[in-house]
Design an enzyme around this catalytic site. Structure first.
Site, PDB file in Angstrom:
ATOM      1  N   SER A   1       6.060   9.286  -5.061  1.00 11.65           N
ATOM      2  CA  SER A   1       6.981   9.178  -3.938  1.00 11.65           C
ATOM      3  C   SER A   1       8.060  10.251  -3.906  1.00 11.65           C
ATOM      4  O   SER A   1       9.070  10.483  -4.925  1.00 11.65           O
ATOM      5  CB  SER A   1       7.896   7.721  -4.137  1.00 11.65           C
ATOM      6  OG  SER A   1       8.843   7.826  -3.039  1.00 11.65           O
TER       7      SER A   1
ATOM      8  N   HIS B   1       3.689   9.852  -0.854  1.00 13.11           N
ATOM      9  CA  HIS B   1       4.233   8.733  -0.331  1.00 13.11           C
ATOM     10  C   HIS B   1       5.634   9.109   0.088  1.00 13.11           C
ATOM     11  O   HIS B   1       6.449   9.709  -0.688  1.00 13.11           O
ATOM     12  CB  HIS B   1       4.304   7.795  -1.355  1.00 13.11           C
ATOM     13  CG  HIS B   1       4.968   6.222  -0.903  1.00 13.11           C
ATOM     14  ND1 HIS B   1       4.343   5.355  -0.157  1.00 13.11           N
ATOM     15  CD2 HIS B   1       6.399   5.909  -0.923  1.00 13.11           C
ATOM     16  CE1 HIS B   1       5.028   4.493   0.176  1.00 13.11           C
ATOM     17  NE2 HIS B   1       6.330   4.632  -0.117  1.00 13.11           N
TER      18      HIS B   1
ATOM     19  N   ASP C   1       9.174   8.381   2.022  1.00 10.01           N
ATOM     20  CA  ASP C   1      10.089   7.113   2.344  1.00 10.01           C
ATOM     21  C   ASP C   1      11.171   7.431   3.599  1.00 10.01           C
ATOM     22  O   ASP C   1      11.987   8.309   3.160  1.00 10.01           O
ATOM     23  CB  ASP C   1      10.943   6.724   1.186  1.00 10.01           C
ATOM     24  CG  ASP C   1       9.758   5.960   0.218  1.00 10.01           C
ATOM     25  OD1 ASP C   1       9.125   4.966   0.750  1.00 10.01           O
ATOM     26  OD2 ASP C   1      10.058   6.321  -1.084  1.00 10.01           O
TER      27      ASP C   1
ATOM     28  N   MET D   1      14.048   6.021   5.728  1.00 13.49           N
ATOM     29  CA  MET D   1      15.030   4.985   5.713  1.00 13.49           C
ATOM     30  C   MET D   1      15.918   5.201   6.753  1.00 13.49           C
ATOM     31  O   MET D   1      16.612   6.438   6.887  1.00 13.49           O
ATOM     32  CB  MET D   1      15.705   4.995   4.335  1.00 13.49           C
ATOM     33  CG  MET D   1      14.868   4.695   3.214  1.00 13.49           C
ATOM     34  SD  MET D   1      15.840   4.583   1.766  1.00 13.49           S
ATOM     35  CE  MET D   1      14.479   4.594   0.487  1.00 13.49           C
TER      36      MET D   1
ATOM     37  N   HIS E   1       6.153   5.594   4.675  1.00 12.65           N
ATOM     38  CA  HIS E   1       6.529   4.344   4.732  1.00 12.65           C
ATOM     39  C   HIS E   1       8.033   4.105   5.684  1.00 12.65           C
ATOM     40  O   HIS E   1       8.833   4.666   5.057  1.00 12.65           O
ATOM     41  CB  HIS E   1       6.825   4.021   3.216  1.00 12.65           C
ATOM     42  CG  HIS E   1       7.485   2.688   2.975  1.00 12.65           C
ATOM     43  ND1 HIS E   1       8.023   2.413   1.663  1.00 12.65           N
ATOM     44  CD2 HIS E   1       7.690   1.541   3.576  1.00 12.65           C
ATOM     45  CE1 HIS E   1       8.491   0.965   1.731  1.00 12.65           C
ATOM     46  NE2 HIS E   1       8.112   0.508   2.857  1.00 12.65           N
TER      47      HIS E   1
ATOM     48  N   MET F   1      11.209   2.510   6.676  1.00 11.36           N
ATOM     49  CA  MET F   1      12.170   1.091   6.355  1.00 11.36           C
ATOM     50  C   MET F   1      13.275   1.626   7.338  1.00 11.36           C
ATOM     51  O   MET F   1      14.275   1.834   7.236  1.00 11.36           O
ATOM     52  CB  MET F   1      12.568   1.579   5.006  1.00 11.36           C
ATOM     53  CG  MET F   1      11.762   1.059   3.750  1.00 11.36           C
ATOM     54  SD  MET F   1      12.074   1.638   2.060  1.00 11.36           S
ATOM     55  CE  MET F   1      11.078   3.197   2.376  1.00 11.36           C
TER      56      MET F   1
ATOM     57  N   MET G   1       6.153  -4.539  -1.683  1.00 12.32           N
ATOM     58  CA  MET G   1       7.493  -4.084  -2.267  1.00 12.32           C
ATOM     59  C   MET G   1       7.532  -4.832  -3.638  1.00 12.32           C
ATOM     60  O   MET G   1       7.866  -6.047  -3.634  1.00 12.32           O
ATOM     61  CB  MET G   1       8.655  -4.136  -1.330  1.00 12.32           C
ATOM     62  CG  MET G   1       8.640  -3.425  -0.213  1.00 12.32           C
ATOM     63  SD  MET G   1       8.225  -1.643  -0.287  1.00 12.32           S
ATOM     64  CE  MET G   1       9.585  -1.036  -1.504  1.00 12.32           C
TER      65      MET G   1
ATOM     66  N   PHE H   1      15.932   2.190  -2.322  1.00 12.40           N
ATOM     67  CA  PHE H   1      16.390   2.959  -3.450  1.00 12.40           C
ATOM     68  C   PHE H   1      15.257   3.258  -4.462  1.00 12.40           C
ATOM     69  O   PHE H   1      14.280   2.197  -4.757  1.00 12.40           O
ATOM     70  CB  PHE H   1      17.581   2.576  -4.197  1.00 12.40           C
ATOM     71  CG  PHE H   1      18.867   2.265  -3.124  1.00 12.40           C
ATOM     72  CD1 PHE H   1      19.731   3.384  -2.952  1.00 12.40           C
ATOM     73  CD2 PHE H   1      18.947   1.059  -2.803  1.00 12.40           C
ATOM     74  CE1 PHE H   1      20.782   3.093  -2.142  1.00 12.40           C
ATOM     75  CE2 PHE H   1      20.222   0.820  -1.972  1.00 12.40           C
ATOM     76  CZ  PHE H   1      21.242   1.957  -1.755  1.00 12.40           C
TER      77      PHE H   1
ATOM     78  N   ASP I   1       4.652  -0.679  -4.413  1.00 11.94           N
ATOM     79  CA  ASP I   1       5.725   0.298  -4.199  1.00 11.94           C
ATOM     80  C   ASP I   1       6.975  -0.474  -4.771  1.00 11.94           C
ATOM     81  O   ASP I   1       7.650  -1.003  -4.403  1.00 11.94           O
ATOM     82  CB  ASP I   1       6.100   0.581  -2.748  1.00 11.94           C
ATOM     83  CG  ASP I   1       6.848   1.992  -2.444  1.00 11.94           C
ATOM     84  OD1 ASP I   1       7.180   2.421  -3.268  1.00 11.94           O
ATOM     85  OD2 ASP I   1       7.091   1.911  -1.218  1.00 11.94           O
ATOM     86  N   GLY I   2       7.554   0.516  -6.068  1.00 10.78           N
ATOM     87  CA  GLY I   2       8.649   0.268  -6.631  1.00 10.78           C
ATOM     88  C   GLY I   2       8.444  -0.075  -8.140  1.00 10.78           C
ATOM     89  O   GLY I   2       7.845  -1.112  -8.360  1.00 10.78           O
TER      90      GLY I   2
ATOM     91  N   SER J   1      10.356   7.583  -9.408  1.00  7.76           N
ATOM     92  CA  SER J   1      11.153   8.107 -10.554  1.00  7.76           C
ATOM     93  C   SER J   1      10.228   8.409 -11.919  1.00  7.76           C
ATOM     94  O   SER J   1      10.374   9.443 -12.581  1.00  7.76           O
ATOM     95  CB  SER J   1      12.239   7.031 -10.908  1.00  7.76           C
ATOM     96  OG  SER J   1      12.658   6.505  -9.813  1.00  7.76           O
TER      97      SER J   1
END
Ligand code: DX5
Ligand code: ZN
Length: 218
Positions: A8, A33, A35, A37, A66, A68, A137, A143, A175-176, A198
């Site tokens: 990500s 990936h 993100d 937002m 993705h 959001m 998710m 975050f 994801d996450g 991360s």
């Protein structure tokens, strides 16, 4: 099919984005990936079109976007033009999900649907055959760097059963909070794509971390 690893980019070093994109290009990762937002659907703003355009110019792998954001239909064409291969919208943000999925496919992309941790899998029963990928998710979206929600395993099992019962070809993405501690169990339960932010980018050697994760789940 071997499990796909999708770093990500949200966790990359934005001051060295090209370097981090090249690292993913050179690594054993399968997808990027991305993100997006909007600060409305989720309580954070990540980055938008100009940054995705820059990423696309360097990325040599499948681009998994993705969204959001509220009312994602407004931007389907734009994301296709920006090089997205998979466009994932949130179930919670779509009033006419079936129509949205068709619109994504009409733009030549694969269509994904993401479910927040509280959204039950069975809500996809009547549309699962139209979905190329369901993104479960495993944290509340918004975050990077949050802890994995354990109930995700139950959702993976339930979703896998639904896919098999309906004879669908849908992939399951997680994801996450994905790390080397939960990757194997997720894949054994039915996951096909693991997003890792991360865990990859904050590690000492991201390329080796990707290699390690890939080896764990191949
Ligand atoms: C969260 C994003 C994730 C995030 C994952 O809203 O959708 O893709 O970047 O980051 P980690 O792996 O750090 O939980
Ligand atoms: Zn994501």
């Amino acid at each position: 099919m071997s499990t796909k690893i999708a770093p990500s980019v949200l966790a990359a070093d934005f001051a060295n984005l090209q370097r981090d994109i090249e690292m993913v290009n050179q690594s054993e990762a399968d997808w990027f990936h991305i993100d997006i937002m909007d600060g409305v659907f989720v309580p954070n703003i990540s980055f938008g079109m100009p940054v995705l355009k820059a990423i696309s110019q360097h990325a040599k792998k499948f681009i998994d976007v993705h969204l959001m954001i509220v009312d994602p239909d407004r931007y389907i064409k734009t994301f296709s033009e920006l090089g997205s291969n998979m466009l994932t919208v949130h179930y919670e943000a779509c009033t006419h999900l079936h129509r949205t999925l068709q619109a994504i496919k009409a733009e030549g992309m694969q269509a994904g649907v993401a479910l927040n941790p509280h959204t039950p899998v069975h809500l996809l029963k009547d549309v699962i055959q139209d979905i190329d990928m369901v993104c479960l998710m495993s944290v509340n979206p918004g975050f990077g760097g949050q802890s994995f929600i354990e109930n995700t395993y139950n959702k993976v099992a339930e979703l896998k059963e639904l896919i098999l019962n309906k004879n669908a070809q849908t992939l399951i993405e997680i994801d996450g909070g994905v790390t080397d501690k939960n990757a194997e169990k997720l894949v054994k339960t039915g996951a096909d794509v693991l997003v890792a932010g991360s865990f990859v980018f904050k590690s000492e050697n991201p390329k080796e971390t990707i290699k390690g994760l890939k080896a764990l789940v191949s």
